[in-house]
Design a protein around this motif. Structure first.
Motif, PDB file in Angstrom:
ATOM      1  N   ALA A   1      41.999  -6.542  15.033  1.00  0.00           N
ATOM      2  CA  ALA A   1      40.596  -6.305  14.705  1.00  0.00           C
ATOM      3  C   ALA A   1      39.643  -6.926  15.722  1.00  0.00           C
ATOM      4  O   ALA A   1      38.507  -6.486  15.854  1.00  0.00           O
ATOM      5  N   SER A   2      40.081  -7.965  16.425  1.00  0.00           N
ATOM      6  CA  SER A   2      39.209  -8.677  17.362  1.00  0.00           C
ATOM      7  C   SER A   2      39.820  -8.663  18.753  1.00  0.00           C
ATOM      8  O   SER A   2      41.039  -8.722  18.911  1.00  0.00           O
ATOM      9  N   GLN A   3      38.945  -8.601  19.750  1.00  0.00           N
ATOM     10  CA  GLN A   3      39.396  -8.567  21.144  1.00  0.00           C
ATOM     11  C   GLN A   3      38.387  -9.292  22.014  1.00  0.00           C
ATOM     12  O   GLN A   3      37.168  -9.120  21.881  1.00  0.00           O
ATOM     13  N   LEU A   4      38.920 -10.109  22.911  1.00  0.00           N
ATOM     14  CA  LEU A   4      38.113 -10.853  23.870  1.00  0.00           C
ATOM     15  C   LEU A   4      38.694 -10.667  25.259  1.00  0.00           C
ATOM     16  O   LEU A   4      39.901 -10.547  25.420  1.00  0.00           O
ATOM     17  N   CYS A   5      37.831 -10.669  26.253  1.00  0.00           N
ATOM     18  CA  CYS A   5      38.265 -10.609  27.645  1.00  0.00           C
ATOM     19  C   CYS A   5      37.364 -11.525  28.460  1.00  0.00           C
ATOM     20  O   CYS A   5      36.132 -11.408  28.390  1.00  0.00           O
ATOM     21  N   ALA A   6      37.989 -12.443  29.204  1.00  0.00           N
ATOM     22  CA  ALA A   6      37.221 -13.415  29.971  1.00  0.00           C
ATOM     23  C   ALA A   6      37.985 -13.785  31.223  1.00  0.00           C
ATOM     24  O   ALA A   6      39.221 -13.667  31.268  1.00  0.00           O
TER      25      ALA A   6
ATOM     26  N   ALA B   1      35.013 -17.410  15.787  1.00  0.00           N
ATOM     27  CA  ALA B   1      33.813 -16.655  16.130  1.00  0.00           C
ATOM     28  C   ALA B   1      32.657 -17.175  15.304  1.00  0.00           C
ATOM     29  O   ALA B   1      32.718 -17.188  14.067  1.00  0.00           O
ATOM     30  N   GLY B   2      31.607 -17.623  15.974  1.00  0.00           N
ATOM     31  CA  GLY B   2      30.445 -18.179  15.295  1.00  0.00           C
ATOM     32  C   GLY B   2      29.267 -17.236  15.303  1.00  0.00           C
ATOM     33  O   GLY B   2      29.363 -16.077  15.724  1.00  0.00           O
TER      34      GLY B   2
ATOM     35  N   ALA C   1      29.281 -19.182  25.228  1.00  0.00           N
ATOM     36  CA  ALA C   1      28.309 -18.113  24.984  1.00  0.00           C
ATOM     37  C   ALA C   1      28.946 -16.743  25.231  1.00  0.00           C
ATOM     38  O   ALA C   1      29.944 -16.616  25.944  1.00  0.00           O
ATOM     39  N   GLU C   2      28.342 -15.727  24.651  1.00  0.00           N
ATOM     40  CA  GLU C   2      28.885 -14.373  24.765  1.00  0.00           C
ATOM     41  C   GLU C   2      28.845 -13.864  26.201  1.00  0.00           C
ATOM     42  O   GLU C   2      29.713 -13.095  26.625  1.00  0.00           O
ATOM     43  N   ASP C   3      27.835 -14.287  26.978  1.00  0.00           N
ATOM     44  CA  ASP C   3      27.717 -13.789  28.343  1.00  0.00           C
ATOM     45  C   ASP C   3      28.776 -14.364  29.279  1.00  0.00           C
ATOM     46  O   ASP C   3      28.907 -13.915  30.425  1.00  0.00           O
ATOM     47  N   GLU C   4      29.547 -15.360  28.828  1.00  0.00           N
ATOM     48  CA  GLU C   4      30.632 -15.886  29.649  1.00  0.00           C
ATOM     49  C   GLU C   4      31.888 -15.017  29.570  1.00  0.00           C
ATOM     50  O   GLU C   4      32.818 -15.214  30.343  1.00  0.00           O
TER      51      GLU C   4
END
Length: 383
Positions: free
Chosen positions: A144-149, A172-173, A201-204
């Protein structure tokens, strides 16, 4: 199998072996038409890692015998022995010009030759054992959740945690922010324990698509190993996760490399009873309790049904993971079962969900291979 690795790719292979050595004690090698796969799993079956090197990664790549209908050899070697060849990464970069990896089935030997400068050749003969395919059961499309950094962002975040820290919680806050916090098992110990929490932060991040309020807890040691490899290779890291208790999947993608790290997460009773929304991602119905009580029978049944409905090719075990809900019983009996089933090397009373691992079935039909390992011991014989 025969392959030649030249130039700086030898050091890349060495970094991959160092990352795998943080997880398991055995290294599984599987040459395929799509490349050479290096895999490992830890003793508790709660961590799995796979590095797939495409044929373009090699100067020369031959998966197996050129004879038609010949079966490719799968084998495993001791991780400690294979790691000893690539232990010094700076030395590999300075002295090694190319590396030859050769499988000799008749002699049961894996030959690794390092061709160094000034005509020096170092030959290592490692004994191996033939084995079935090692495969973890996961599906990133159902997360359900995905992050890429960038790996550098996550590496700079985890450096604030002590090296002895076992688990970390990713949450996730509000406002799209993400937090990393050291896990404390007992809430009563919060006043006595130093808690380190970082907010990103989300922009990172390059991509953020997470369920608000979601969180998972996973082991940090294996994650650090993958971060070291990703940061040195300058590759972005993608994190796929779902509710607590389901595995978290870390992936690295490149033109010549595909990496998967699958870690079990700490189960949460409240999250299992009331899972958060999945942003349109639907999960198939969970199997019955009868299947959950016998994991091996559950795996056989799922693989057999996939084989019968398919086109005749051996199935790949891709059914979703779940956390079996224990039946109601006496609290004293539950405590005894938890202590007996505790995973060595982890603190007691932590309910990490072990991953289900299966072997691809033999071409002759939907039956277990003779050499397949029993992943769950029979509980009836315990006294």
């Amino acid at each position: 199998m025969k392959c030649i690795i030249a130039g700086g790719n030898v050091k890349v292979l060495g970094r991959a072996v160092h990352s795998l050595s943080r997880i398991g004690d055995e290294l599984y090698l599987e040459p395929t038409d799509g490349g050479l796969s290096l895999r490992t799993v830890n003793s508790s079956r709660s961590a799995f890692a796979s590095f797939l090197f495409a044929p373009l990664f090699f100067q020369l790549y031959e998966a197996g015998s050129p004879q038609p209908h010949s079966e490719l050899l799968r084998c495993k070697v001791l991780m400690k022995s294979f790691l000893g060849i690539f232990r010094s990464l700076p030395l590999l970069e300075k002295t090694v010009e190319k590396c030859l990896i050769l499988l000799r089935p008749r002699a049961s030997r894996l030959v690794v030759q390092l061709h160094c400068k000034y005509g020096v050749t170092k030959t290592h003969n490692l004994a191996f054992q033939e084995c079935e395919r090692l495969q973890a059961v996961f599906d990133t499309q159902r997360c359900a959740s995905q992050l890429c950094a960038p790996a550098r962002v996550l590496a700079e975040a985890v450096v604030h945690f002590p090296p002895t820290l076992a688990e970390v919680t990713l949450g996730a806050g509000p406002g799209g922010k993400l937090s990393l916090r050291n896990y404390v098992e007992d809430e009563m110990e919060l006043k006595k324990t130093m808690v380190t929490e970082l907010w990103l932060a989300e922009d990172e991040f390059q991509t953020v698509a997470v369920v608000p309020g979601s969180h998972i807890t996973f082991c940090l040691k294996e994650f650090r190993g993958l971060l070291t490899f990703a940061e040195a290779s300058n590759l972005p890291l993608t994190i796929h996760y779902d509710v607590p208790g389901r595995p978290v999947v870390f992936t690295l993608d490149d033109a010549v490399l595909e990496v998967h790290l699958v870690l079990a997460t700490l189960s949460d009773t409240e999250s299992n009873l009331q899972p958060p929304p999945t942003n349109g991602v639907s999960h198939p119905p969970a199997p019955s309790d009868d299947f959950a009580d016998d994991l091996e029978s559950y795996m056989i049944a799922m693989e057999t049904s996939a084989y019968e409905e398919g086109s005749g090719a051996p199935p790949s075990p891709t059914f979703p993971l779940r956390t079996p809900h224990p039946a109601e019983s006496d609290p004293e009996e539950e405590e005894e079962e938890e202590e007996e089933g505790a995973v060595p090397g982890t603190p007691p009373h932590k309910k990490f969900c072990s991953l289900f691992f299966g072997s691809v079935l033999m071409p002759r039909g939907p039956s277990l291979a003779p050499t397949q390992e029993v992943l769950a011991e029979d509980s009836d014989n315990e006294y």
